[in-house]
Design an enzyme around this catalytic site. Structure first.
Site, PDB file in Angstrom:
ATOM      1  N   ASP A 217      20.426 -12.379  14.532  1.00 19.84           N
ATOM      2  CA  ASP A 217      20.983 -11.215  13.847  1.00 19.84           C
ATOM      3  C   ASP A 217      21.420 -10.206  14.910  1.00 19.84           C
ATOM      4  OD1 ASP A 217      21.356  -8.988  11.863  1.00 19.84           O
ATOM      5  OD2 ASP A 217      20.349 -10.396  10.524  1.00 19.84           O
ATOM      6  N   HIS A 240      24.509 -10.894  16.460  1.00 27.29           N
ATOM      7  CA  HIS A 240      25.560 -10.213  15.712  1.00 27.29           C
ATOM      8  C   HIS A 240      26.046  -8.959  16.423  1.00 27.29           C
ATOM      9  CE1 HIS A 240      24.157 -12.156  11.636  1.00 27.29           C
ATOM     10  NE2 HIS A 240      24.406 -13.045  12.597  1.00 27.29           N
TER      11      HIS A 240
END
Length: 394
Positions: A217, A240
Site C-alpha cells: 500500500d 502506492h
C-alpha cells in the site's frame, strides 16, 4: 573437526558483546524473557518496561538482547519518570503464528502517552502472510493489527528499526508530535493488502528520513490533522507511493498543511506523490505542500491530485469540497509506467489554486511509440522553467 568462524563473524559478535556490556539497563531476559522464538515473553517485556519507565535514573534503558522473542499484544504506557527513556533492540520481536492473537486486537505493539523516548535498532516480524491469505480467499478474517503504534506521544526518536510482514500498517502515528524516524527498513510484498509503511494522522512535527519502504500500500500515508511534516531521502517501492489522504471522509475534518517530500526515489510504484480526496462535502483542506527533487523510475502516475477518488465505485455523485491549494511540484524527473505522467483532477466546485510546476521532465517508458500525456481539470497552474509534458490546464 571444529568449525572456525570467519574473522568478520568474530568481529561482529565481539562488537555486539561490547555494546551489550556498555549498556546498563533493564534487560528483558532478567525479567524472564526467553529468546527461543517459542516462549511467550509478553509479561517479561511489560515488567522490564515498568522498571525502566518508573526509574528516576536519567536515560533509563530497556534492553532486548540478541534472540527471537515472541510477544503478543502489548502496550507500553507513559509518561515515564526518566527524562529520556531508551529502548535498545538487538534481537527480533515476533508475533504468534496464529494471526488471530493480534489481528483481533487491531494493534500489536503500542506506545501510549510516552514522551522523550528513543528506540534503537531491532526487527519486528508480524507474520502477516497467513492473514493476507485469509483475506485473499474471501474468508471471515479479523481486521488485522498495526505492528507498532505511537498514540499521544511526543519527542520520540526511532532509529534503525526494521519492520517486516505487518498484518496491516507497519508504523502508525496518531495524535503525536515532535517525532523523528530515520534509517528505517519496512518490507512487505507488493500484493499484501493495506500494509502501509507509515501512517500519520492528527500529528505535528514529524520527520522521516533516510529510509527504505516497500509495501503493498502507501509507503507513507498522511491523514487529516497532520501538519509540519518532512519526508526526506525515502526509497519507495513497491507500493502506492506517498499519499496525502484520503481526505474528505467526513463533513467536519481537520486539514493537512506544511508537508515537504524531498530528495526521494520511487521505483515501480502504483503512484508517485499523490493528493486524494473523496467527492463529498467536507471542510477539509490540503495546503502548503512541496514535492521537490524526486526521481521516478517506471512509477505509474508520478504526480497526481485526485479530488474524485472513489476506489470502490460507491461514492455519491458529488464534487469534492476539500480545498487543495499552494502545491509545488519541483525538479521531478524520470520515467512513467503510465502514459499520463501527471494528473491534476480537481473539483469544479472547489478548484485547485496556487499549483506550481517547476522543472518537470517525465517521460512515458514507451514514448517512442506512444507520446507522454498529462491531464488537468479545474486547476489554476503556473509553469516555471522546463515542464514536460506540458498542459495549459484550460
Amino acid at each position: 573437526m571444529a568449525r572456525v568462524l570467519p574473522f568478520s563473524c568474530k568481529l561482529f559478535i565481539a562488537l555486539v558483546a561490547i555494546k551489550l556490556c556498555t549498556i546498563t539497563g533493564f534487560n528483558v531476559v532478567d525479567f524472564g524473557a526467553i529468546g527461543d522464538g517459542k516462549t511467550d515473553s509478553t509479561s517479561s517485556f511489560l515488567k522490564a518496561w515498568d522498571a525502566a519507565c518508573n526509574s528516576i535514573v536519567p536515560d533509563a534503558t530497556m534492553v532486548v538482547p540478541p534472540g527471537i522473542f515472541l510477544v503478543r499484544y502489548i502496550t507500553f504506557t507513559g509518561p515515564c519518570k526518566s527524562n529520556n527513556t531508551k529502548l535498545f533492540i538487538f534481537g527480533t520481536i515476533i508475533a504468534p503464528d496464529d494471526y488471530k492473537f493480534i489481528g483481533s486486537d487491531q494493534f500489536w505493539i503500542v506506545f501510549y502517552r510516552v514522551n522523550w523516548l528513543s528506540i534503537f535498532g531491532g526487527t519486528l516480524d508480524a507474520k502477516g502472510s497467513s492473514l493476507w491469505a485469509c483475506k485473499s480467499a474471501g474468508n471471515d478474517c479479523p481486521f488485522g493489527a498495526r505492528s507498532i503504534t505511537f498514540q499521544s506521544c511526543s519527542y520520540v526518536l526511532v532509529s534503525g528499526l526494521k519492520s517486516i510482514n505487518s498484518q496491516r500498517i507497519h508504523i502508525s502515528i496518531n495524535q503525536s508530535s515532535n517525532m523523528t524516524l530515520r534509517k528505517l527498513v519496512i518490507i512487505a510484498p507488493s500484493q499484501s493488502p493495506n500494509t502501509d509503511g507509515i501512517h500519520i494522522e492528527s500529528s505535528t512535527g514529524i520527520t522521516i528520513s533516510n529510509s527504505s519502504i516497500g509495501t503493498g500500500d502507501d509507503c507513507i500515508s498522511i491523514g487529516p490533522g497532520s501538519k509540519s511534516l518532512l519526508m526526506d531521502q525515502i526509497a519507495c517501492g513497491p507500493g502506492h507511493g506517498i499519499s496525502i489522504g484520503s481526505l474528505g471522509r467526513t463533513a467536519m475534518e481537520d486539514g493537512v498543511q506544511d508537508v515537504n517530500v524531498t530528495n526521494s526515489i520511487f521505483t515501480m510504484t502504483q503512484n508517485g506523490v499523490r493528493v486524494k480526496s473523496f467527492p463529498t462535502a467536507s471542510d477539509g483542506y490540503a495546503k502548503n505542500l512541496l514535492f521537490k527533487n524526486l526521481i521516478m523510475q517506471n512509477a505509474s502516475n508520478p504526480m497526481i491530485i485526485d479530488q474524485d477518488y472513489c476506489p470502490h465505485g460507491t461514492c455519491p455523485q458529488k464534487n469534492s469540497a476539500v480545498k487543495v491549494s499552494q502545491v509545488t511540484f519541483e525538479n521531478i524527473t524520470g520515467t512513467s509506467w503510465t502514459r499520463k505522467a501527471f494528473t491534476l483532477r480537481c473539483s469544479s466546485t472547489s478548484p485547485c489554486d496556487g499549483i506550481q510546476l517547476k522543472d518537470i521532465d517525465l517521460h512515458y517508458v514507451d514514448h517512442w511509440t506512444n507520446p507522454t500525456q498529462s491531464d488537468c481539470e479545474n486547476a489554476q497552474v503556473s509553469f516555471i522553467g522546463y515542464v514536460f509534458p506540458y498542459n495549459r490546464c484550460l
